[in-house]
Design a protein around this motif. Sequence first.
Motif, PDB file in Angstrom:
ATOM      1  N   GLN A 120       0.770  -1.265   0.087  1.00  0.00           N
ATOM      2  CA  GLN A 120      -0.065   0.087  -0.206  1.00  0.00           C
ATOM      3  C   GLN A 120       1.113   1.450   0.236  1.00  0.00           C
ATOM      4  O   GLN A 120       0.383   2.300   0.234  1.00  0.00           O
ATOM      5  N   GLY A 121       2.083   1.039  -0.104  1.00  0.00           N
ATOM      6  CA  GLY A 121       3.158   2.175  -0.312  1.00  0.00           C
ATOM      7  C   GLY A 121       3.735   2.697   0.947  1.00  0.00           C
ATOM      8  O   GLY A 121       4.512   3.586   1.074  1.00  0.00           O
ATOM      9  N   LYS A 122       3.651   1.873   1.892  1.00  0.00           N
ATOM     10  CA  LYS A 122       4.309   2.282   3.450  1.00  0.00           C
ATOM     11  C   LYS A 122       5.667   1.669   3.497  1.00  0.00           C
ATOM     12  O   LYS A 122       5.700   0.651   3.197  1.00  0.00           O
ATOM     13  N   GLU A 123       6.282   2.611   3.930  1.00  0.00           N
ATOM     14  CA  GLU A 123       7.754   2.150   4.331  1.00  0.00           C
ATOM     15  C   GLU A 123       7.884   1.233   5.500  1.00  0.00           C
ATOM     16  O   GLU A 123       7.565   1.605   6.574  1.00  0.00           O
ATOM     17  N   ILE A 124       8.419  -0.237   5.416  1.00  0.00           N
ATOM     18  CA  ILE A 124       8.064  -0.887   6.708  1.00  0.00           C
ATOM     19  C   ILE A 124       9.781  -1.610   6.824  1.00  0.00           C
ATOM     20  O   ILE A 124      10.324  -1.929   5.898  1.00  0.00           O
ATOM     21  N   ILE A 125      10.109  -1.354   8.008  1.00  0.00           N
ATOM     22  CA  ILE A 125      11.459  -1.848   8.418  1.00  0.00           C
ATOM     23  C   ILE A 125      11.188  -3.102   9.271  1.00  0.00           C
ATOM     24  O   ILE A 125      10.422  -3.346  10.208  1.00  0.00           O
ATOM     25  N   ASN A 126      11.624  -4.274   8.525  1.00  0.00           N
ATOM     26  CA  ASN A 126      11.362  -5.485   9.241  1.00  0.00           C
ATOM     27  C   ASN A 126      12.243  -6.187  10.134  1.00  0.00           C
ATOM     28  O   ASN A 126      13.193  -6.602   9.877  1.00  0.00           O
ATOM     29  N   LEU A 127      11.730  -6.178  11.355  1.00  0.00           N
ATOM     30  CA  LEU A 127      12.739  -6.596  12.710  1.00  0.00           C
ATOM     31  C   LEU A 127      11.839  -7.690  12.736  1.00  0.00           C
ATOM     32  O   LEU A 127      11.943  -8.155  14.521  1.00  0.00           O
ATOM     33  N   GLY A 128      11.077  -8.372  12.266  1.00  0.00           N
ATOM     34  CA  GLY A 128      10.157  -9.529  12.571  1.00  0.00           C
ATOM     35  C   GLY A 128      10.727 -10.826  12.522  1.00  0.00           C
ATOM     36  O   GLY A 128      10.411 -11.951  13.042  1.00  0.00           O
ATOM     37  N   ILE A 129      11.197 -10.982  11.301  1.00  0.00           N
ATOM     38  CA  ILE A 129      11.710 -12.395  10.598  1.00  0.00           C
ATOM     39  C   ILE A 129      12.984 -12.800  11.253  1.00  0.00           C
ATOM     40  O   ILE A 129      13.782 -12.029  11.324  1.00  0.00           O
ATOM     41  N   GLY A 130      12.984 -14.089  11.639  1.00  0.00           N
ATOM     42  CA  GLY A 130      14.044 -14.759  12.138  1.00  0.00           C
ATOM     43  C   GLY A 130      14.876 -15.309  11.030  1.00  0.00           C
ATOM     44  O   GLY A 130      15.350 -16.586  11.014  1.00  0.00           O
ATOM     45  N   GLN A 131      15.372 -14.684  10.135  1.00  0.00           N
ATOM     46  CA  GLN A 131      16.350 -15.305   9.143  1.00  0.00           C
ATOM     47  C   GLN A 131      17.569 -14.136   8.660  1.00  0.00           C
ATOM     48  O   GLN A 131      17.435 -12.896   8.688  1.00  0.00           O
ATOM     49  N   PRO A 132      18.858 -14.778   8.441  1.00  0.00           N
ATOM     50  CA  PRO A 132      19.759 -13.788   8.377  1.00  0.00           C
ATOM     51  C   PRO A 132      19.588 -13.121   7.062  1.00  0.00           C
ATOM     52  O   PRO A 132      18.837 -13.565   6.150  1.00  0.00           O
ATOM     53  N   ASP A 133      19.855 -11.808   6.912  1.00  0.00           N
ATOM     54  CA  ASP A 133      19.569 -10.807   5.833  1.00  0.00           C
ATOM     55  C   ASP A 133      20.771 -10.903   4.764  1.00  0.00           C
ATOM     56  O   ASP A 133      21.164  -9.768   4.164  1.00  0.00           O
ATOM     57  N   PHE A 134      21.399 -12.103   4.809  1.00  0.00           N
ATOM     58  CA  PHE A 134      22.483 -12.247   3.921  1.00  0.00           C
ATOM     59  C   PHE A 134      22.168 -13.216   2.856  1.00  0.00           C
ATOM     60  O   PHE A 134      21.235 -14.103   2.777  1.00  0.00           O
ATOM     61  N   LEU A 135      22.889 -13.154   1.465  1.00  0.00           N
ATOM     62  CA  LEU A 135      22.786 -14.145   0.607  1.00  0.00           C
ATOM     63  C   LEU A 135      23.625 -15.365   0.973  1.00  0.00           C
ATOM     64  O   LEU A 135      24.640 -15.292   1.634  1.00  0.00           O
ATOM     65  N   THR A 136      23.351 -16.507   0.578  1.00  0.00           N
ATOM     66  CA  THR A 136      24.049 -17.614   0.824  1.00  0.00           C
ATOM     67  C   THR A 136      25.451 -17.426  -0.176  1.00  0.00           C
ATOM     68  O   THR A 136      25.239 -17.024  -1.057  1.00  0.00           O
ATOM     69  N   PRO A 137      26.456 -17.784   0.580  1.00  0.00           N
ATOM     70  CA  PRO A 137      27.537 -17.720   0.016  1.00  0.00           C
ATOM     71  C   PRO A 137      27.761 -18.357  -1.393  1.00  0.00           C
ATOM     72  O   PRO A 137      27.246 -19.380  -1.520  1.00  0.00           O
ATOM     73  N   LYS A 138      28.738 -17.644  -2.278  1.00  0.00           N
ATOM     74  CA  LYS A 138      28.407 -18.043  -3.829  1.00  0.00           C
ATOM     75  C   LYS A 138      29.151 -19.489  -3.972  1.00  0.00           C
ATOM     76  O   LYS A 138      28.571 -20.244  -4.791  1.00  0.00           O
ATOM     77  N   ASP A 169      26.952 -22.030  -6.112  1.00  0.00           N
ATOM     78  CA  ASP A 169      27.583 -22.574  -7.291  1.00  0.00           C
ATOM     79  C   ASP A 169      27.647 -24.357  -7.314  1.00  0.00           C
ATOM     80  O   ASP A 169      27.531 -24.935  -8.217  1.00  0.00           O
ATOM     81  N   ALA A 170      28.000 -24.710  -6.154  1.00  0.00           N
ATOM     82  CA  ALA A 170      27.988 -26.337  -5.952  1.00  0.00           C
ATOM     83  C   ALA A 170      26.372 -26.620  -6.134  1.00  0.00           C
ATOM     84  O   ALA A 170      26.179 -27.972  -6.762  1.00  0.00           O
ATOM     85  N   ALA A 171      25.203 -25.934  -5.931  1.00  0.00           N
ATOM     86  CA  ALA A 171      24.017 -26.445  -6.257  1.00  0.00           C
ATOM     87  C   ALA A 171      23.839 -26.537  -7.778  1.00  0.00           C
ATOM     88  O   ALA A 171      23.225 -27.622  -8.326  1.00  0.00           O
ATOM     89  N   LYS A 172      24.197 -25.278  -8.469  1.00  0.00           N
ATOM     90  CA  LYS A 172      24.268 -25.267  -9.834  1.00  0.00           C
ATOM     91  C   LYS A 172      24.897 -26.356 -10.522  1.00  0.00           C
ATOM     92  O   LYS A 172      24.430 -27.157 -11.462  1.00  0.00           O
ATOM     93  N   LYS A 173      25.932 -26.472 -10.085  1.00  0.00           N
ATOM     94  CA  LYS A 173      26.830 -27.668 -10.774  1.00  0.00           C
ATOM     95  C   LYS A 173      26.100 -29.263 -10.566  1.00  0.00           C
ATOM     96  O   LYS A 173      26.136 -29.998 -11.241  1.00  0.00           O
ATOM     97  N   ALA A 174      25.617 -29.186  -9.461  1.00  0.00           N
ATOM     98  CA  ALA A 174      24.947 -30.421  -8.945  1.00  0.00           C
ATOM     99  C   ALA A 174      23.732 -30.840  -9.952  1.00  0.00           C
ATOM    100  O   ALA A 174      23.597 -31.937 -10.338  1.00  0.00           O
ATOM    101  N   LEU A 175      22.928 -29.709 -10.292  1.00  0.00           N
ATOM    102  CA  LEU A 175      21.995 -29.715 -11.331  1.00  0.00           C
ATOM    103  C   LEU A 175      22.636 -30.129 -12.479  1.00  0.00           C
ATOM    104  O   LEU A 175      22.002 -31.001 -13.407  1.00  0.00           O
ATOM    105  N   ASP A 176      23.669 -29.359 -12.946  1.00  0.00           N
ATOM    106  CA  ASP A 176      24.128 -29.743 -14.377  1.00  0.00           C
ATOM    107  C   ASP A 176      24.619 -31.136 -14.257  1.00  0.00           C
ATOM    108  O   ASP A 176      24.674 -31.828 -15.366  1.00  0.00           O
ATOM    109  N   ASP A 177      25.320 -31.568 -13.226  1.00  0.00           N
ATOM    110  CA  ASP A 177      25.960 -33.081 -13.237  1.00  0.00           C
ATOM    111  C   ASP A 177      24.724 -34.070 -13.063  1.00  0.00           C
ATOM    112  O   ASP A 177      25.139 -35.203 -13.060  1.00  0.00           O
TER     113      ASP A 177
END
Length: 386
Positions: A28-46, A50-58
């Motif tokens: 609805q256009g409101k700016e929300i800062i989410n301090l509710g969810i319990g998950q790291p706000d980082f991406l999974t290391p590359k 890459d290992a998952a992509k390769k596993a699919l290719d393999d």
Amino acid sequence: MKIAESYFRLGTENAFIILSKAKKLESQGKEIINLGIGQPDFLTPKHIVDAAKKALDDGHHGYTPANGTIELRAGVSRHIKKMYGAEIDSERVFIAPGGKPSMFFAIMMFGQPGVEIIYPEPGFPIYESVINYSGAKAVPMYLSEEKNFSFNADEVLNLINEKTRLLIVNNPQNPTGGLIEKSEIDKLVKGLKEFPDVAVFSDEIYSRQIYDGKSMPSFFYYPELYDRLIVMDGWSKTYAMTGWRLGWSVWPKSLIENVTKMAINSYSCVSAANQVAALAALEGSHEFIDDMMKKFDKRRNLIVDGLNTITGIKCNKPGGAFYAFPNISETGMTGEIFAEKCLFDAGVAIVPGTSFGQSCSDYVRFSFANSYDNIEKALEKIRKII
Ligand code: PLP
């Protein structure tokens, strides 16, 4: 339609409901800062991606054994040896889609009408929910703010009677960030000798998220419990992999066949390619974890110091995980009202304490899995409305 009565005893995890409320406000256009969810706000290391992509290719496209691939189970066994020096036969390792299924299976395996299961309150809401679903009596073990949300071993042992089948421990703790010291667990384990029929489920999903240079007081340090101990950990929080759905647990030899049957009866196995990536996570560089923890530590200081300067709020310093669980009773509001006000008036999503147990109406949970800048902004917004 008439569905089974047991279904009405199931609870839920409010953090997901708050997430959807926050998303609706954002749409609805409101700016929300989410301090509710319990998950790291980082991406999974590359290297893991890459290992998952390769596993699919393999060609890792098919079913795997229901308890996990031989390679990954052996990898978890090596990981436990490296972390805690414990020798765990890989036959006792169980790979599941996240930590939660092991929790669900353990509670369902012991829970039935007429028996009791002890769980932490405040605590991860799924424990009480599934205990109730199983028909067992849910017996809270209260963790108090005065003890920095640790427990007193004697008080826990006093809750055990002839009906007790399972004791659930979570360390470091969600929602409080409390860290139970090894000395208290030593006392608990000593006392448990008197109750050989009580099994222990140790939820160690935050095992790598510990501050102040302390080490993880894992239940793996007590081989005398191994024939009645289930330890659950996983990839979700340690490697920022919540959406991959990957967890591991270690079971007594006598129960591993039962839990494998639970997997066969429900989801069959974990995605094959994800299991390859999970092994890459365990065996690859752990620099990512150190970097993540440095960031969490800075945010921990920011949020605790910031909250303590707002009138009516008192906040202990968490020893682990990425949660702060302040007492807001002196604001004159309940946790529910405080959390609603934060969301609708300040645009900050947090979770009311009662989501983690009925006795927690004086508290709210802040997850500091958000950027330093956003936490600073959120604190200012809350300060204005209080
Ligand atoms: N145990 C605790 C204490 C948690 O806080 C969580 C997630 O928030 C889980 C288990 C579930 O972990 P997973 O996402 O791996 O199922």
